[in-house]
Motif scaffolding. Sequence first.
Motif, PDB file in Angstrom:
ATOM      1  N   LEU A   1      -7.029  11.241  42.002  1.00  0.00           N
ATOM      2  CA  LEU A   1      -6.656  11.360  43.301  1.00  0.00           C
ATOM      3  C   LEU A   1      -6.706  10.173  44.148  1.00  0.00           C
ATOM      4  O   LEU A   1      -7.677   9.331  43.863  1.00  0.00           O
ATOM      5  N   ASP A   2      -5.608   9.695  44.692  1.00  0.00           N
ATOM      6  CA  ASP A   2      -5.881   8.317  45.538  1.00  0.00           C
ATOM      7  C   ASP A   2      -6.646   8.915  46.901  1.00  0.00           C
ATOM      8  O   ASP A   2      -7.004  10.096  47.143  1.00  0.00           O
ATOM      9  N   ALA A   3      -6.634   7.753  47.817  1.00  0.00           N
ATOM     10  CA  ALA A   3      -7.574   7.734  48.930  1.00  0.00           C
ATOM     11  C   ALA A   3      -6.853   9.005  49.827  1.00  0.00           C
ATOM     12  O   ALA A   3      -7.745   9.513  50.612  1.00  0.00           O
ATOM     13  N   SER A   4      -5.621   9.245  49.805  1.00  0.00           N
ATOM     14  CA  SER A   4      -5.187  10.440  50.768  1.00  0.00           C
ATOM     15  C   SER A   4      -5.092  11.737  49.925  1.00  0.00           C
ATOM     16  O   SER A   4      -4.801  12.830  50.605  1.00  0.00           O
ATOM     17  N   GLY A   5      -5.650  11.811  48.784  1.00  0.00           N
ATOM     18  CA  GLY A   5      -5.557  13.051  47.993  1.00  0.00           C
ATOM     19  C   GLY A   5      -4.545  13.358  47.315  1.00  0.00           C
ATOM     20  O   GLY A   5      -4.463  14.379  46.668  1.00  0.00           O
ATOM     21  N   ARG A   6      -3.668  12.526  47.021  1.00  0.00           N
ATOM     22  CA  ARG A   6      -2.363  12.676  46.386  1.00  0.00           C
ATOM     23  C   ARG A   6      -2.848  12.514  44.692  1.00  0.00           C
ATOM     24  O   ARG A   6      -3.685  11.758  44.323  1.00  0.00           O
ATOM     25  N   LEU A   7      -2.205  13.493  43.783  1.00  0.00           N
ATOM     26  CA  LEU A   7      -2.450  13.776  42.552  1.00  0.00           C
ATOM     27  C   LEU A   7      -1.557  13.101  41.793  1.00  0.00           C
ATOM     28  O   LEU A   7      -0.579  12.924  41.937  1.00  0.00           O
ATOM     29  N   THR A   8      -2.350  12.016  40.783  1.00  0.00           N
ATOM     30  CA  THR A   8      -1.509  11.664  39.897  1.00  0.00           C
ATOM     31  C   THR A   8      -2.014  11.845  38.402  1.00  0.00           C
ATOM     32  O   THR A   8      -2.992  11.884  37.824  1.00  0.00           O
TER      33      THR A   8
END
Length: 142
Positions: free
Chosen positions: A131-138
């Motif tokens: 998860l990136d800093a904004s909570g987006r999943l990769t």
Amino acid sequence: MTPQRVTLVTLGVEDLDRSRTFYTDLGWTPVEEQAGVVFYQMDGMALGLFGLDNLAEDQGRPGADLGTGAMTLAQNFADRASVDAAFQMALVAGAEPLKVPEEVFWGGYSGYFADPDGHVWELAHNPFWELDASGRLTIPET
């Protein structure tokens, strides 16, 4: 070719006021409200709450029994403590607990609850997905 994305998820709800209160109690803020529908801006997409009868009519199926379908909505979190906190917040808001967060067979940690209309949400920590800093999943490519 159709783009591989979802821009809006609409949940059919029996009582729009009850559902709006539930999601407000989760800390969500509507960005638009129209007669019979409430929209929440999410990261890169939106969630709508739509009265069941109005949704059936909008779909061209007036009077249809839409139910909730066999689907799970999920939120991923950076750690187990965040999963536990979100699960407790959902219970306080009036969610029905389906499965208390626990370690799961695939190596992560997750639990499930149902909103007042029976829509199922999974709250999870997957140590294999970033998860990136904004909570987006990769999801890592294999």
